[in-house]
Design a protein around this motif. Sequence first.
Motif, PDB file in Angstrom:
ATOM      1  N   ALA A  60       0.836  -1.207   0.000  1.00 18.11           N
ATOM      2  CA  ALA A  60       0.000   0.000   0.000  1.00 18.11           C
ATOM      3  C   ALA A  60       0.867   1.251   0.000  1.00 18.11           C
ATOM      4  CB  ALA A  60      -0.940  -0.011   1.209  1.00 18.11           C
ATOM      5  N   ARG A  61       1.969   1.214   0.699  1.00 13.39           N
ATOM      6  CA  ARG A  61       2.896   2.353   0.739  1.00 13.39           C
ATOM      7  C   ARG A  61       3.444   2.630  -0.663  1.00 13.39           C
ATOM      8  NH1 ARG A  61       4.044   5.952   4.873  1.00 13.39           N
ATOM      9  NH2 ARG A  61       6.233   6.368   4.988  1.00 13.39           N
ATOM     10  N   ARG A  62       3.795   1.558  -1.376  1.00 11.55           N
ATOM     11  CA  ARG A  62       4.305   1.727  -2.753  1.00 11.55           C
ATOM     12  C   ARG A  62       3.243   2.342  -3.663  1.00 11.55           C
ATOM     13  NH1 ARG A  62       6.826  -3.082  -1.363  1.00 11.55           N
ATOM     14  NH2 ARG A  62       5.227  -4.378  -2.308  1.00 11.55           N
ATOM     15  N   ARG A  63       1.977   2.121  -3.346  1.00 12.72           N
ATOM     16  CA  ARG A  63       0.872   2.701  -4.132  1.00 12.72           C
ATOM     17  C   ARG A  63       0.522   4.106  -3.657  1.00 12.72           C
ATOM     18  NH1 ARG A  63      -1.152  -2.448  -3.081  1.00 12.72           N
ATOM     19  NH2 ARG A  63      -2.699  -1.595  -1.636  1.00 12.72           N
ATOM     20  N   GLY A  64       1.259   4.625  -2.680  1.00  8.38           N
ATOM     21  CA  GLY A  64       1.043   6.004  -2.247  1.00  8.38           C
ATOM     22  C   GLY A  64       0.297   6.182  -0.943  1.00  8.38           C
ATOM     23  N   ALA A  65      -0.076   5.092  -0.272  1.00  8.25           N
ATOM     24  CA  ALA A  65      -0.790   5.219   1.001  1.00  8.25           C
ATOM     25  C   ALA A  65       0.131   5.845   2.045  1.00  8.25           C
ATOM     26  CB  ALA A  65      -1.274   3.854   1.480  1.00  8.25           C
ATOM     27  N   ARG A  66      -0.452   6.624   2.923  1.00  7.87           N
ATOM     28  CA  ARG A  66       0.292   7.313   3.976  1.00  7.87           C
ATOM     29  C   ARG A  66      -0.218   6.877   5.338  1.00  7.87           C
ATOM     30  NH1 ARG A  66       3.924   7.495   1.400  1.00  7.87           N
ATOM     31  NH2 ARG A  66       5.331   9.199   1.479  1.00  7.87           N
ATOM     32  N   PRO A  91      -4.497   1.618   6.071  1.00  9.31           N
ATOM     33  CA  PRO A  91      -4.306   2.669   5.063  1.00  9.31           C
ATOM     34  C   PRO A  91      -3.988   2.115   3.677  1.00  9.31           C
ATOM     35  CG  PRO A  91      -3.055   3.176   7.049  1.00  9.31           C
ATOM     36  CD  PRO A  91      -3.583   1.781   7.208  1.00  9.31           C
ATOM     37  N   GLY A  92      -4.703   2.640   2.694  1.00  7.10           N
ATOM     38  CA  GLY A  92      -4.448   2.260   1.311  1.00  7.10           C
ATOM     39  C   GLY A  92      -5.139   0.985   0.883  1.00  7.10           C
ATOM     40  N   VAL A  93      -5.745   0.281   1.834  1.00  9.50           N
ATOM     41  CA  VAL A  93      -6.440  -0.971   1.514  1.00  9.50           C
ATOM     42  C   VAL A  93      -7.914  -0.866   1.883  1.00  9.50           C
ATOM     43  CG1 VAL A  93      -6.576  -3.448   2.002  1.00  9.50           C
ATOM     44  CG2 VAL A  93      -4.336  -2.340   1.812  1.00  9.50           C
ATOM     45  N   ALA A  94      -8.189  -0.452   3.096  1.00 12.37           N
ATOM     46  CA  ALA A  94      -9.565  -0.329   3.580  1.00 12.37           C
ATOM     47  C   ALA A  94      -9.853   1.130   3.916  1.00 12.37           C
ATOM     48  CB  ALA A  94      -9.761  -1.203   4.826  1.00 12.37           C
TER      49      ALA A  94
END
Length: 113
Positions: A60-66, A91-94
């Motif tokens: 998720a971090r690689r996809r930009g989630a913070r 974060p970034g998933v749910a």
Amino acid sequence: MTVCRDCCCGSRTKHPTVDHDAQLDGLRAALEPDHRVRTSLCLDVCAQSNVMVVHPGPAARRRGARPVWFGLVADDAVVADLVAWVRAGGPGVAAVPAVLELSVITSPVLTGR
């Protein structure tokens, strides 16, 4: 997840009705070993204590989630909602559940403090 446990967060003086050790033990029991729960020194948002930060997983971090910051986490129901959200992907998933949106705070890094 990072749980602030310094001057205000985790303080019996500031939050006398919260069993901070039990809160941390409960988070670890509910989330580890799949999710790491660590403590930190002051995160510089003392007015919002108890503060917890939920970090996105690597994908998720690689996809930009913070990371998402939560403040005023002094209630067992909020902790249970956080655990459920982390287990759902965080974060970034749910999406952050509406009930947790009430506890989201701005990171001091973003406010320039």
